[in-house]
Design an enzyme around this catalytic site. Structure first.
Site, short mmCIF file in Angstrom:
data_model
loop_
_atom_site.label_atom_id
_atom_site.label_comp_id
_atom_site.label_asym_id
_atom_site.label_seq_id
_atom_site.Cartn_x
_atom_site.Cartn_y
_atom_site.Cartn_z
N THR A 192 26.66 10.37 35.10
CA THR A 192 24.83 11.38 35.30
C THR A 192 25.24 12.79 35.34
O THR A 192 25.63 12.92 36.57
CB THR A 192 24.28 10.90 36.65
N LYS A 234 16.95 10.93 32.94
CA LYS A 234 18.15 10.14 33.82
C LYS A 234 17.12 11.04 35.09
O LYS A 234 17.58 10.84 36.39
CB LYS A 234 19.75 10.05 33.81
N LYS A 240 23.65 14.74 44.43
CA LYS A 240 24.82 15.27 43.01
C LYS A 240 23.42 15.58 41.62
O LYS A 240 23.11 16.38 41.00
CB LYS A 240 25.15 14.92 42.66
#
Length: 289
Positions: free
Chosen positions: A97, A172, A240
């Site tokens: 990601t 995502k 994150k």
């Protein structure tokens, strides 16, 4: 295509690479901590290499699943990076990601070398990786996806093509934004339920059948109710991911107050010592007093 390389053997990458090997794809792995690669090699009877470039040598498909943009660059570029040994016609697939900007950058670098590119972040967490039922949101060359699809199916039950390079990462981001809001809502609902003396099982049996139902409710309400957070997708990782989403929103001139607020709630969980707790630990923040 039968020869694969898998770079990064964290809680996601380790089982994903294992599914490749057991699915009939000869797989060579690389991990920054070599002992983890050796452990994987012994368990799955695959191959381990000393550098990303060595792992990618002769591979038709090279998969990455590391930490962040900088980690991706560290295993892609340079004399020991995968691009140093990948051949024209091979395909680089990034399951990390990461940012959409990085995906576009690497797509260009691959195209210059005649290498296919897919940004394919996954959702489903450690359990999904171990069971081989992840969802992959995929951007990049559609023809590359056609060539790689059988291998991806070893660990990703659902594979959705989202568009050109970077669109997998953008999808995502949306996924993580939606999860953040759902988990906060579930945490607040359970907090009220406990305060007023509702039975959790009876409550969830009632409301999960209607519009309030969600994956988070079905799979996390019991562990949240029992103050069990030592599992699943860690708060550090979620922060994150939310940072990436908020930076993209800023680039697009969008305001995302809910996402920014929940990100700060996760920062408070970190201060409580919950950096490695599951993301459902938002309830622990509400009940800390």
């Amino acid at each position: 295509m039968t020869a694969c390389a898998f770079i990064g053997l964290g809680v996601m990458g380790y089982p994903m690479a294992g599914h490749l090997q057991t699915g009939g794809f000869t797989t060579t792995v690389y991990n920054r901590t070599a002992s983890k690669a050796q452990q994987w090699q012994q368990r799955y009877q695959g191959n381990a290499a000393a550098t990303p470039a060595a792992a990618a040598q002769g591979a038709d498909l090279v998969m990455l699943c590391v930490g962040n943009d900088d980690d991706v660059r560290s295993v892609v570029y340079g004399e020991h990076g995968v691009l140093a040994s990948m051949q024209p016609g091979s395909i680089l697939i990034d399951h990390t990601t990461a940012s959409a900007e990085l995906a576009k950058e690497l797509a260009t670098a691959c195209a210059e070398r005649g290498i296919g590119w897919l940004d394919a972040p996954v959702s489903g967490g450690q359990q999904g990786a171990e069971n081989g039922v992840l969802t992959a949101m995929i951007g990049g060359d559609k023809e590359a996806l056609t060539q790689a699809d059988k291998a991806l199916a070893c660990y990703a039950k659902t594979r959705e093509y989202m568009g050109p390079a970077g669109h997998g990462q953008l999808a995502k981001m949306v996924n993580q934004i939606c999860i953040a809001g759902v988990v906060q809502g579930l945490a607040e609902g359970l907090q009220l339920a406990r305060k007023v003396g509702l039975d959790a099982d009876t409550l969830i049996n009632a409301i999960s059948q209607g519009a309030a139902g969600s994956w988070q409710m079905k799979n996390r309400y019991q562990t949240m109710w029992n103050h069990h957070y030592e599992h699943g997708f860690a708060v550090d990782w979620m922060r994150k991911d939310l940072k990436i989403a908020l930076q993209e929103a800023e680039r697009q001139g969008l305001s995302m107050p809910m996402t920014a607020l929940v990100d700060q709630f996760y920062a408070e969980v970190q201060k409580m010592g919950g950096s490695r707790w599951d993301t459902s630990s938002l309830l622990a923040r509400l009940e800390r007093d």
